[in-house]
Design an enzyme around this catalytic site. Structure first.
Site, PDB file in Angstrom:
ATOM      1  N   GLY A  59      -2.710  -0.968  11.363  1.00 13.87           N
ATOM      2  CA  GLY A  59      -2.576  -1.654   9.927  1.00 13.87           C
ATOM      3  C   GLY A  59      -1.144  -2.012   9.717  1.00 13.87           C
ATOM      4  O   GLY A  59      -0.280  -1.900  10.786  1.00 13.87           O
ATOM      5  N   ASN A  60      -0.750  -2.509   8.669  1.00 16.11           N
ATOM      6  CA  ASN A  60       0.601  -2.757   8.217  1.00 16.11           C
ATOM      7  C   ASN A  60       0.952  -2.222   6.874  1.00 16.11           C
ATOM      8  O   ASN A  60       0.138  -1.836   6.034  1.00 16.11           O
ATOM      9  CB  ASN A  60       0.957  -4.217   8.405  1.00 16.11           C
ATOM     10  CG  ASN A  60      -0.121  -5.142   7.591  1.00 16.11           C
ATOM     11  OD1 ASN A  60       0.127  -5.104   6.232  1.00 16.11           O
ATOM     12  ND2 ASN A  60      -1.079  -5.667   8.147  1.00 16.11           N
ATOM     13  N   HIS A  61       2.138  -2.746   6.446  1.00 11.31           N
ATOM     14  CA  HIS A  61       2.761  -1.969   5.052  1.00 11.31           C
ATOM     15  C   HIS A  61       2.439  -2.971   3.936  1.00 11.31           C
ATOM     16  O   HIS A  61       2.935  -2.534   3.070  1.00 11.31           O
ATOM     17  CB  HIS A  61       4.194  -1.615   5.140  1.00 11.31           C
ATOM     18  CG  HIS A  61       4.516  -0.821   6.191  1.00 11.31           C
ATOM     19  ND1 HIS A  61       4.171   0.615   6.132  1.00 11.31           N
ATOM     20  CD2 HIS A  61       5.112  -0.828   7.556  1.00 11.31           C
ATOM     21  CE1 HIS A  61       4.752   1.367   7.077  1.00 11.31           C
ATOM     22  NE2 HIS A  61       5.327   0.502   7.913  1.00 11.31           N
TER      23      HIS A  61
END
Ligand code: PMT
Length: 396
Positions: A201-203
């Site tokens: 995933g990412n932020h």
């Protein structure tokens, strides 16, 4: 815009500080009028410091300027938050025995009232009748939120979140320059499963995309949000569809694109996904000290949209985002121009995400470049950035 904020005497009066802060940060001038009872809960000094304006609730000072009429006439918008049961009763009866009551009667500005009280008081027949009276007069009375109240009890009666109050209030005076336009916005960060437990995933928190969607609704657009992992997101006036992976998002975009006037790609979409997702949890005891994941490219959704717009001659404007670790404005501009070229969209909104400066934050600092080379820089809240992005889009 000049906003009068009335604050009445309830425990939620302290939340007025967040409302003032959000309004001033968005560039509005705020004049706070607390009732005498509100000052038992929050100090005039705090209200003055945050609003950068004097706070004097006394009707009988500065009489020569006929302050209640001046304040009422000069207000573009009046918000009363929190509003107590007692305030609702006095307002419904037209009682003007303090500065706030006088200003309300002397003004033609739209008024939003955000009540907060215990559930029993909100449900009391007297309060119900007062709210009905106010609503019948065109006053926007928000329904309180449900949740924990002052004591141990829970129920309907909490002051809605400051963002919700402001959104509803600004909707009363908003420019509706996007009325009738259909806008598809992607927001949040996709997650690509490794197994039923883990993901890549990412932020991205979704805040920037959601700010664009809210702002577009406020300006009259018919908005659909494809939300990647933003929890139980609700945006009044918009349709929210969960699209948690790149493939799900691409599917929804393809399905909805033909009916849109604009596509705004604010989501952080994973460029790769795991080729073979394990149907069961990968066990460290079986894997040993290393794991090799084969990743395959996800579709480039934005580039796909741009191709379709060209091939099918669709009348859809396209806005891409570029999350870069640029380090300088010059470098950000160069990366933004390169991405504008490679994606082929009409507008690119570049933000420097170095050192987590943007992800999850309330503010952004963006460089917006259009295909004809016009550059606009905007630094401020994500709502302020959203507003400028939509100004540029509206210009197209
Ligand atoms: O969500 P917040 O916490 O508020 O943070 C906001 C933000 C940093 C996520 C947002 O402002 C932002 O920059 N979004 C785009 C992030 C991104 O994926 O950038 P990119 O440079 O990797 O992608 C460029 C563009 O192509 C983006 O519009 C992206 O949506 C799109 N894209 C990317 C990959 C892919 N497979 N398909 C795409 O459509």
């Amino acid at each position: 815009m000049r906003v009068v904020l009335g604050v009445t005497g309830g425990i939620a009066a302290y939340k007025a500080t967040s409302i003032i802060r959000l309004l001033t940060e968005a560039g509005h001038e705020v004049k706070v009028i607390p009732t005498q009872n509100a000052l038992r809960f929050i100090g005039a000094t705090t209200l003055e410091a945050l609003s950068h304006n004097s706070v004097d609730p006394d009707l009988y000072t500065d009489v020569e300027s006929v302050k209640h009429v001046e304040l009422g006439k000069s207000a573009d918008l009046i918000i009363v938050a929190p509003a107590t049961a007692s305030f609702l009763a006095r307002y419904a009866a037209g009682i003007a025995d303090d500065l706030l009551g006088n200003v309300l009667l002397a003004s033609n500005a739209p008024v939003l009232v955000a009540p907060a009280m215990h559930t029993e008081m909100w449900n009391n027949a007297a309060t119900v009748a007062n709210v009905e009276t106010l609503r019948a007069r065109g006053i926007e009375v928000l329904t309180p939120a449900a949740g924990r109240l002052t004591g141990e009890d829970t129920g309907v009666g909490r002051l809605p979140e400051p963002e919700e109050i402001i959104e509803a209030a600004l909707a009363l005076v908003s420019v509706r320059d996007l009325a009738g336009k259909r806008i598809l916005v992607t927001a949040g960060g996709t997650r690509e499963a490794i197994d039923p437990v883990r993901y890549i995933g990412n932020h991205s928190s979704g805040k920037q995309g959601v700010a664009i969607a809210r702002e577009a609704v406020r300006r009259g657009a018919k908005v659909t949000v494809l939300a990647a992992n933003i929890g139980s997101l609700q945006i009044s006036g918009a349709t929210v569809i969960a699209a948690d992976t790149a493939i799900e998002m691409e599917h929804q975009v393809n399905h909805l694109l033909r009916d849109q006037d604009a596509f705004i790609s604010a989501a952080a979409v994973s460029d790769f996904r795991v080729a073979e997702v394990s149907p069961t949890k990968l066990k460290r005891s079986q894997l040993g000290d290393q794991i090799n994941l084969r990743l395959i490219a996800n579709p480039d959704i934005l580039a796909g949209v741009v191709s379709r717009v060209r091939e099918e001659n669709l009348d859809v404007r396209t806005v891409g985002f570029a999350a870069e670790t640029a380090g300088s404005h010059w470098a950000l501009a160069e990366l933004a121009k390169a991405k504008l070229g490679s994606k082929g969209c009409d507008v690119i909104v570049a933000n420097d995400v170095s050192e987590s400066a943007v992800f999850g934050a309330e503010h952004n600092d963006a460089l917006i470049i259009t295909r004809d080379g016009k550059e606009t820089r905007v630094a401020g809240t994500k709502t302020a950035v959203a507003s400028v992005v939509l100004d540029i889009l509206a210009g197209l």
